[in-house]
Design a protein around this motif. Structure first.
Motif, PDB file in Angstrom:
ATOM      1  N   LEU A 145       0.791  -1.222   0.000  1.00  0.00           N
ATOM      2  CA  LEU A 145       0.000   0.000   0.000  1.00  0.00           C
ATOM      3  C   LEU A 145       0.828   1.279   0.000  1.00  0.00           C
ATOM      4  O   LEU A 145       0.271   2.364   0.157  1.00  0.00           O
ATOM      5  CB  LEU A 145      -0.948   0.005   1.210  1.00  0.00           C
ATOM      6  CG  LEU A 145      -2.049  -1.054   1.193  1.00  0.00           C
ATOM      7  CD1 LEU A 145      -2.721  -1.135   2.556  1.00  0.00           C
ATOM      8  CD2 LEU A 145      -3.072  -0.749   0.107  1.00  0.00           C
ATOM      9  N   GLY A 146       2.130   1.150  -0.155  1.00  0.00           N
ATOM     10  CA  GLY A 146       2.965   2.342  -0.193  1.00  0.00           C
ATOM     11  C   GLY A 146       2.752   3.207   1.040  1.00  0.00           C
ATOM     12  O   GLY A 146       2.777   2.713   2.172  1.00  0.00           O
ATOM     13  N   PRO A 147       2.485   4.509   0.863  1.00  0.00           N
ATOM     14  CA  PRO A 147       2.365   5.396   2.018  1.00  0.00           C
ATOM     15  C   PRO A 147       1.151   5.120   2.894  1.00  0.00           C
ATOM     16  O   PRO A 147       1.076   5.617   4.020  1.00  0.00           O
ATOM     17  CB  PRO A 147       2.278   6.790   1.382  1.00  0.00           C
ATOM     18  CG  PRO A 147       1.805   6.547  -0.009  1.00  0.00           C
ATOM     19  CD  PRO A 147       2.377   5.221  -0.410  1.00  0.00           C
ATOM     20  N   TRP A 148       0.201   4.337   2.393  1.00  0.00           N
ATOM     21  CA  TRP A 148      -0.998   4.014   3.166  1.00  0.00           C
ATOM     22  C   TRP A 148      -0.841   2.742   3.994  1.00  0.00           C
ATOM     23  O   TRP A 148      -1.753   2.346   4.705  1.00  0.00           O
ATOM     24  CB  TRP A 148      -2.202   3.891   2.237  1.00  0.00           C
ATOM     25  CG  TRP A 148      -2.532   5.192   1.593  1.00  0.00           C
ATOM     26  CD1 TRP A 148      -3.302   6.213   2.092  1.00  0.00           C
ATOM     27  CD2 TRP A 148      -2.080   5.638   0.317  1.00  0.00           C
ATOM     28  NE1 TRP A 148      -3.341   7.260   1.226  1.00  0.00           N
ATOM     29  CE2 TRP A 148      -2.602   6.949   0.114  1.00  0.00           C
ATOM     30  CE3 TRP A 148      -1.270   5.076  -0.683  1.00  0.00           C
ATOM     31  CZ2 TRP A 148      -2.337   7.683  -1.037  1.00  0.00           C
ATOM     32  CZ3 TRP A 148      -1.027   5.820  -1.827  1.00  0.00           C
ATOM     33  CH2 TRP A 148      -1.557   7.109  -1.994  1.00  0.00           C
ATOM     34  N   ALA A 149       0.320   2.114   3.924  1.00  0.00           N
ATOM     35  CA  ALA A 149       0.544   0.892   4.702  1.00  0.00           C
ATOM     36  C   ALA A 149       0.526   1.171   6.200  1.00  0.00           C
ATOM     37  O   ALA A 149       0.055   0.346   6.992  1.00  0.00           O
ATOM     38  CB  ALA A 149       1.875   0.251   4.303  1.00  0.00           C
TER      39      ALA A 149
ATOM     40  N   PHE B 280       7.433   7.031   6.987  1.00  0.00           N
ATOM     41  CA  PHE B 280       7.009   8.417   6.843  1.00  0.00           C
ATOM     42  C   PHE B 280       6.919   8.744   5.356  1.00  0.00           C
ATOM     43  O   PHE B 280       7.383   7.967   4.510  1.00  0.00           O
ATOM     44  CB  PHE B 280       7.968   9.372   7.558  1.00  0.00           C
ATOM     45  CG  PHE B 280       9.365   9.403   7.004  1.00  0.00           C
ATOM     46  CD1 PHE B 280       9.754  10.376   6.105  1.00  0.00           C
ATOM     47  CD2 PHE B 280      10.314   8.448   7.387  1.00  0.00           C
ATOM     48  CE1 PHE B 280      11.044  10.408   5.589  1.00  0.00           C
ATOM     49  CE2 PHE B 280      11.597   8.473   6.890  1.00  0.00           C
ATOM     50  CZ  PHE B 280      11.964   9.454   5.988  1.00  0.00           C
ATOM     51  N   VAL B 281       6.283   9.851   5.033  1.00  0.00           N
ATOM     52  CA  VAL B 281       6.072  10.172   3.620  1.00  0.00           C
ATOM     53  C   VAL B 281       6.842  11.425   3.231  1.00  0.00           C
ATOM     54  O   VAL B 281       7.046  12.337   4.033  1.00  0.00           O
ATOM     55  CB  VAL B 281       4.575  10.365   3.292  1.00  0.00           C
ATOM     56  CG1 VAL B 281       3.797   9.111   3.563  1.00  0.00           C
ATOM     57  CG2 VAL B 281       3.981  11.547   4.044  1.00  0.00           C
ATOM     58  N   LYS B 282       7.285  11.418   1.989  1.00  0.00           N
ATOM     59  CA  LYS B 282       7.786  12.622   1.338  1.00  0.00           C
ATOM     60  C   LYS B 282       6.805  12.917   0.200  1.00  0.00           C
ATOM     61  O   LYS B 282       6.746  12.169  -0.778  1.00  0.00           O
ATOM     62  CB  LYS B 282       9.185  12.405   0.769  1.00  0.00           C
ATOM     63  CG  LYS B 282      10.281  12.149   1.784  1.00  0.00           C
ATOM     64  CD  LYS B 282      11.606  11.963   1.056  1.00  0.00           C
ATOM     65  CE  LYS B 282      12.738  11.580   1.986  1.00  0.00           C
ATOM     66  NZ  LYS B 282      13.992  11.326   1.233  1.00  0.00           N
ATOM     67  N   ARG B 283       6.034  13.965   0.379  1.00  0.00           N
ATOM     68  CA  ARG B 283       5.097  14.317  -0.688  1.00  0.00           C
ATOM     69  C   ARG B 283       5.843  14.995  -1.838  1.00  0.00           C
ATOM     70  O   ARG B 283       6.943  15.517  -1.675  1.00  0.00           O
ATOM     71  CB  ARG B 283       4.001  15.245  -0.150  1.00  0.00           C
ATOM     72  CG  ARG B 283       3.221  14.627   0.990  1.00  0.00           C
ATOM     73  CD  ARG B 283       1.852  15.223   1.188  1.00  0.00           C
ATOM     74  NE  ARG B 283       1.784  16.674   1.155  1.00  0.00           N
ATOM     75  CZ  ARG B 283       0.661  17.361   1.385  1.00  0.00           C
ATOM     76  NH1 ARG B 283      -0.467  16.709   1.682  1.00  0.00           N
ATOM     77  NH2 ARG B 283       0.649  18.683   1.338  1.00  0.00           N
ATOM     78  N   GLY B 284       5.219  14.974  -3.016  1.00  0.00           N
ATOM     79  CA  GLY B 284       5.807  15.612  -4.183  1.00  0.00           C
ATOM     80  C   GLY B 284       4.732  16.042  -5.164  1.00  0.00           C
ATOM     81  O   GLY B 284       3.585  15.586  -5.093  1.00  0.00           O
TER      82      GLY B 284
ATOM     83  N   LEU C 201       0.044  13.145   5.447  1.00  0.00           N
ATOM     84  CA  LEU C 201      -0.398  12.515   4.210  1.00  0.00           C
ATOM     85  C   LEU C 201      -1.706  13.116   3.703  1.00  0.00           C
ATOM     86  O   LEU C 201      -1.895  13.310   2.501  1.00  0.00           O
ATOM     87  CB  LEU C 201      -0.563  11.009   4.440  1.00  0.00           C
ATOM     88  CG  LEU C 201      -0.950  10.144   3.243  1.00  0.00           C
ATOM     89  CD1 LEU C 201       0.075  10.272   2.126  1.00  0.00           C
ATOM     90  CD2 LEU C 201      -1.083   8.682   3.669  1.00  0.00           C
ATOM     91  N   SER C 202      -2.609  13.457   4.616  1.00  0.00           N
ATOM     92  CA  SER C 202      -3.928  13.956   4.230  1.00  0.00           C
ATOM     93  C   SER C 202      -4.012  15.476   4.185  1.00  0.00           C
ATOM     94  O   SER C 202      -5.084  16.027   3.919  1.00  0.00           O
ATOM     95  CB  SER C 202      -4.975  13.426   5.212  1.00  0.00           C
ATOM     96  OG  SER C 202      -4.675  13.840   6.538  1.00  0.00           O
ATOM     97  N   ALA C 203      -2.915  16.176   4.444  1.00  0.00           N
ATOM     98  CA  ALA C 203      -2.951  17.638   4.455  1.00  0.00           C
ATOM     99  C   ALA C 203      -3.254  18.184   3.061  1.00  0.00           C
ATOM    100  O   ALA C 203      -2.881  17.578   2.049  1.00  0.00           O
ATOM    101  CB  ALA C 203      -1.619  18.189   4.958  1.00  0.00           C
ATOM    102  N   PRO C 204      -3.927  19.334   2.975  1.00  0.00           N
ATOM    103  CA  PRO C 204      -4.217  19.930   1.658  1.00  0.00           C
ATOM    104  C   PRO C 204      -2.930  20.218   0.886  1.00  0.00           C
ATOM    105  O   PRO C 204      -1.868  20.434   1.477  1.00  0.00           O
ATOM    106  CB  PRO C 204      -4.946  21.234   2.023  1.00  0.00           C
ATOM    107  CG  PRO C 204      -5.470  21.027   3.400  1.00  0.00           C
ATOM    108  CD  PRO C 204      -4.479  20.123   4.082  1.00  0.00           C
ATOM    109  N   PRO C 205      -3.019  20.239  -0.440  1.00  0.00           N
ATOM    110  CA  PRO C 205      -1.824  20.523  -1.256  1.00  0.00           C
ATOM    111  C   PRO C 205      -1.263  21.923  -0.994  1.00  0.00           C
ATOM    112  O   PRO C 205      -2.011  22.877  -0.797  1.00  0.00           O
ATOM    113  CB  PRO C 205      -2.344  20.419  -2.694  1.00  0.00           C
ATOM    114  CG  PRO C 205      -3.632  19.656  -2.601  1.00  0.00           C
ATOM    115  CD  PRO C 205      -4.203  19.960  -1.263  1.00  0.00           C
ATOM    116  N   THR C 206       0.054  21.994  -1.000  1.00  0.00           N
ATOM    117  CA  THR C 206       0.746  23.296  -0.912  1.00  0.00           C
ATOM    118  C   THR C 206       1.899  23.274  -1.916  1.00  0.00           C
ATOM    119  O   THR C 206       3.053  23.112  -1.537  1.00  0.00           O
ATOM    120  CB  THR C 206       1.277  23.561   0.513  1.00  0.00           C
ATOM    121  OG1 THR C 206       2.055  22.425   0.954  1.00  0.00           O
ATOM    122  CG2 THR C 206       0.148  23.788   1.499  1.00  0.00           C
ATOM    123  N   PRO C 207       1.593  23.440  -3.193  1.00  0.00           N
ATOM    124  CA  PRO C 207       2.625  23.255  -4.229  1.00  0.00           C
ATOM    125  C   PRO C 207       3.548  24.453  -4.420  1.00  0.00           C
ATOM    126  O   PRO C 207       3.850  24.856  -5.550  1.00  0.00           O
ATOM    127  CB  PRO C 207       1.778  22.990  -5.479  1.00  0.00           C
ATOM    128  CG  PRO C 207       0.516  23.746  -5.238  1.00  0.00           C
ATOM    129  CD  PRO C 207       0.255  23.668  -3.761  1.00  0.00           C
TER     130      PRO C 207
END
Length: 411
Positions: free
Chosen positions: A251-255, A269-273, A315-321
């Motif tokens: 499940l990748g980051p959802w594991a 932990f996750v690294k968002r991109g 992981l669930s935070a709103p996008p901040t690109p």
């Protein structure tokens, strides 16, 4: 003897490849995901099968780099203040494992998987009829400063001892290779062995189609419904409950969410991109990394894909690109990008472990439960070999590499 029933949770590249390898060993495999194959983490990368990446991304340890990250001057890294307490325990362990006394052993283990990346992909690319998605021109790690370039050349020479091939390009040679690039770049390392993909999500979908054509089943379902049922496992899908003696968590980051409920405390932990595409401008023939600015430019079906570095956020935070805007400004210094294609950029998350190695093997606390996740930046590269390794372990075969460094029980 009846065939082994297996459910694989997660239809990213790791889950799809695991399902394929298990099916080819005589298992009846059901692949379960909430969406379509290859639409999450596997979809948004730069599309490189990174044969050269024998050293995983270490946590920066020099003071200048840490200051640049803390003050958000480094385009390659962003973070949410409110997420810092959540991340600190994992990042402290990540930083500690990046010390030279630990890192070398980690890299030695990681390399054993990377060495099989091209060969394991190659077979599936041919069998799935995906040759038209693949370019065999390597990729370029480019530099703006002579000092950084010189240090990269030293590293390239060092890793050549492990069979990693590269060519060192000065500014003139770099612009001969990629005429769209400006003189802001003083040179680059052309990594020769990697293959690149012009649409990573499509490649995963074709692997999934191959799985189905060979008798596999793909169902929509919610991994959070997983529960033990007697000597086996059950998960709910749109077609009803599926029961199996073995289940693989891919499940990748959802594991982390699912395994926490089962009593596991794996430090994931996750690294968002983020990425966006830019069309109708200058083009590249292969991906180019603006190393000092921390973003990648990669030619894709929809134009040039600009993908960012790491964002540390829930992981669930709103996008901040914000990184994407900064990276676009830097990229326009290097080449004539066209207008952005998407109104809203894509966002994804990379599943990372504190020791930079994936988690592959049997769950310590439950019979019939297996793990295959935590590939960080290299899930697309390592999906086929990771799938093969786990299938071999589940079937009692001689594994392609020593599995001990990746065992879930190491934590």
């Amino acid at each position: 003897m009846s065939e082994k029933q297996v459910v694989v949770l997660g239809a990213g590249i790791v889950g799809v490849c695991t399902a394929l390898h298990l099916q080819r060993r005589g298992c009846a495999v059901t692949l379960v995901d909430k969406g379509l194959p290859g639409r999450e983490t596997s979809f948004g990368n730069a599309g490189i099968i990174q044969r050269e990446a024998i050293e995983p991304y270490a946590f920066p340890r020099d003071l200048a780099s840490l200051i640049n990250v803390a003050t958000k001057r480094d385009i390659g890294v962003n973070y949410h203040i409110r997420a810092v307490p959540e991340y600190v325990p994992a990042l402290v362990r990540y930083w500690a494992n990046s010390a030279p006394k630990h890192y070398q052993a980690i890299a030695d283990a990681f390399r054993t998987l990377i060495e099989h990346s091209i060969s394991e992909h190659s077979e599936l690319i041919e069998q799935s009829g995906s040759q038209n998605l693949i370019v065999r021109k390597g990729w370029i790690q480019a530099f703006r400063s002579p000092q950084q370039f010189d240090e990269a050349v030293e590293r390239a020479v060092r890793v050549s001892a492990h069979g990693v091939l590269s060519e060192h390009l000065d500014g003139v040679a770099l612009r001969l290779a990629e005429p769209a690039l400006s003189e802001a770049l003083v040179g680059g390392i052309h990594w020769l062995q990697p293959w690149t993909c012009i649409e990573p999500g499509d490649l995963v979908q074709r692997y999934a189609d191959l799985f189905e054509s060979e008798g596999g089943q793909i169902l929509r379902g919610d991994a959070r419904s997983l529960r033990q049922l007697g000597a086996g496992w059950s998960v709910d899908t749109d077609s009803g409950s599926v029961v199996a003696s073995e289940v693989v968590v891919a499940l990748g980051p959802w594991a982390h969410e699912l395994l926490f409920e089962l009593g596991y405390r794996i430090p994931l932990f996750v690294k968002r991109g983020y990425h966006a595409h830019f069309a109708d401008g200058a083009m590249l023939t292969r991906p180019v990394l603006d190393t000092e600015q921390g973003y990648m430019l990669a030619p894709m079906k929809r134009g040039i894909r600009l993908s960012t570095g790491a964002e540390f956020a829930s992981l669930s935070a709103p996008p901040t690109p914000v990184q994407l805007g900064k990276a676009e400004s830097a990229a326009r210094q290097l080449m004539a990008l066209g207008p952005q294609v998407e109104r809203i950029p894509w966002k994804g998350a990379r599943p990372c472990t504190v020791d930079m190695k994936p988690v592959i093997g049997a769950a310590p606390l439950h019979k019939g439960l297996w793990f295959n996740f935590g590939h960080a930046h290299q899930g697309f590269t390592l999906g086929p070999v990771s799938g093969r390794l786990l299938a071999e372990l589940m079937m009692g075969e001689t594994p392609i590499v020593d599995p001990a460094p990746f065992a879930p029980g190491r934590f």
